[in-house]
Design a protein around this motif. Structure first.
Motif, PDB file in Angstrom:
ATOM      1  N   PRO A  98       0.816  -1.214   0.000  1.00 39.63           N
ATOM      2  CA  PRO A  98       0.000   0.000   0.000  1.00 39.63           C
ATOM      3  C   PRO A  98       0.850   1.265   0.000  1.00 39.63           C
ATOM      4  O   PRO A  98       1.935   1.305   0.587  1.00 39.63           O
ATOM      5  N   GLY A  99       0.334   2.308  -0.642  1.00 40.94           N
ATOM      6  CA  GLY A  99       0.995   3.607  -0.676  1.00 40.94           C
ATOM      7  C   GLY A  99       0.706   4.403   0.596  1.00 40.94           C
ATOM      8  O   GLY A  99      -0.165   4.056   1.384  1.00 40.94           O
ATOM      9  N   LYS A 100       1.428   5.480   0.775  1.00 37.77           N
ATOM     10  CA  LYS A 100       1.291   6.299   1.979  1.00 37.77           C
ATOM     11  C   LYS A 100      -0.126   6.860   2.145  1.00 37.77           C
ATOM     12  O   LYS A 100      -0.677   6.831   3.243  1.00 37.77           O
ATOM     13  N   ALA A 101      -0.717   7.343   1.048  1.00 43.18           N
ATOM     14  CA  ALA A 101      -2.060   7.924   1.146  1.00 43.18           C
ATOM     15  C   ALA A 101      -3.075   6.871   1.585  1.00 43.18           C
ATOM     16  O   ALA A 101      -3.968   7.162   2.394  1.00 43.18           O
ATOM     17  N   LEU A 102      -2.951   5.655   1.084  1.00 37.81           N
ATOM     18  CA  LEU A 102      -3.862   4.584   1.479  1.00 37.81           C
ATOM     19  C   LEU A 102      -3.653   4.212   2.941  1.00 37.81           C
ATOM     20  O   LEU A 102      -4.623   4.046   3.685  1.00 37.81           O
ATOM     21  N   LYS A 103      -2.409   4.106   3.356  1.00 35.05           N
ATOM     22  CA  LYS A 103      -2.112   3.801   4.763  1.00 35.05           C
ATOM     23  C   LYS A 103      -2.697   4.873   5.676  1.00 35.05           C
ATOM     24  O   LYS A 103      -3.299   4.561   6.714  1.00 35.05           O
ATOM     25  N   ASP A 104      -2.508   6.132   5.301  1.00 34.76           N
ATOM     26  CA  ASP A 104      -3.022   7.242   6.123  1.00 34.76           C
ATOM     27  C   ASP A 104      -4.547   7.235   6.183  1.00 34.76           C
ATOM     28  O   ASP A 104      -5.124   7.528   7.233  1.00 34.76           O
ATOM     29  N   ALA A 105      -5.209   6.898   5.070  1.00 35.99           N
ATOM     30  CA  ALA A 105      -6.666   6.879   5.037  1.00 35.99           C
ATOM     31  C   ALA A 105      -7.228   5.766   5.912  1.00 35.99           C
ATOM     32  O   ALA A 105      -8.277   5.920   6.543  1.00 35.99           O
ATOM     33  N   VAL A 106      -6.521   4.639   5.975  1.00 36.57           N
ATOM     34  CA  VAL A 106      -6.981   3.499   6.766  1.00 36.57           C
ATOM     35  C   VAL A 106      -6.732   3.728   8.242  1.00 36.57           C
ATOM     36  O   VAL A 106      -7.526   3.336   9.086  1.00 36.57           O
ATOM     37  N   ASN A 107      -5.615   4.379   8.553  1.00 35.17           N
ATOM     38  CA  ASN A 107      -5.288   4.628   9.957  1.00 35.17           C
ATOM     39  C   ASN A 107      -5.930   5.900  10.362  1.00 35.17           C
ATOM     40  O   ASN A 107      -6.156   6.545  11.093  1.00 35.17           O
TER      41      ASN A 107
END
Length: 90
Positions: A81-90
């Motif tokens: 996963p990319g950073k934006a996806l990680k940030d959206a999930v967390n």
């Protein structure tokens, strides 16, 4: 979310008929599949990267009998996963 749910969301967001949205979603999946089958990686900035992962042959144990077995080499798909996806999930 299933493919039909994704198609419906794309149709609503892009103001497309569902059959056109289905064509778009199917084309995207097909192109990702084609690229991976050619051993290319697929990078979607902000979302993530799909790559082929190669596993070497190895020795394992059958859980049923406990017998030693030979597990053949295989290829699978990995997703990072990319950073934006990680940030959206967390």
């Amino acid at each position: 979310m299933h493919k039909s749910d994704l198609v419906e969301s794309v149709a609503n967001i892009a103001d497309l008929p569902k059959d056109k949205a289905n064509d778009v979603v199917s084309a995207i999946f097909e192109e990702i599949t084609n690229a991976l089958s050619r051993d290319d990686s697929v990078s979607l900035v902000g979302f993530g990267s799909f790559t082929q992962r190669h596993r070497a042959a190895r020795t394992g144990r059958s859980p049923k009998t406990g017998e030693t077995i030979q597990i053949p080499a295989s290829t699978s798909v990995g997703f990072k996963p990319g950073k934006a996806l990680k940030d959206a999930v967390n």
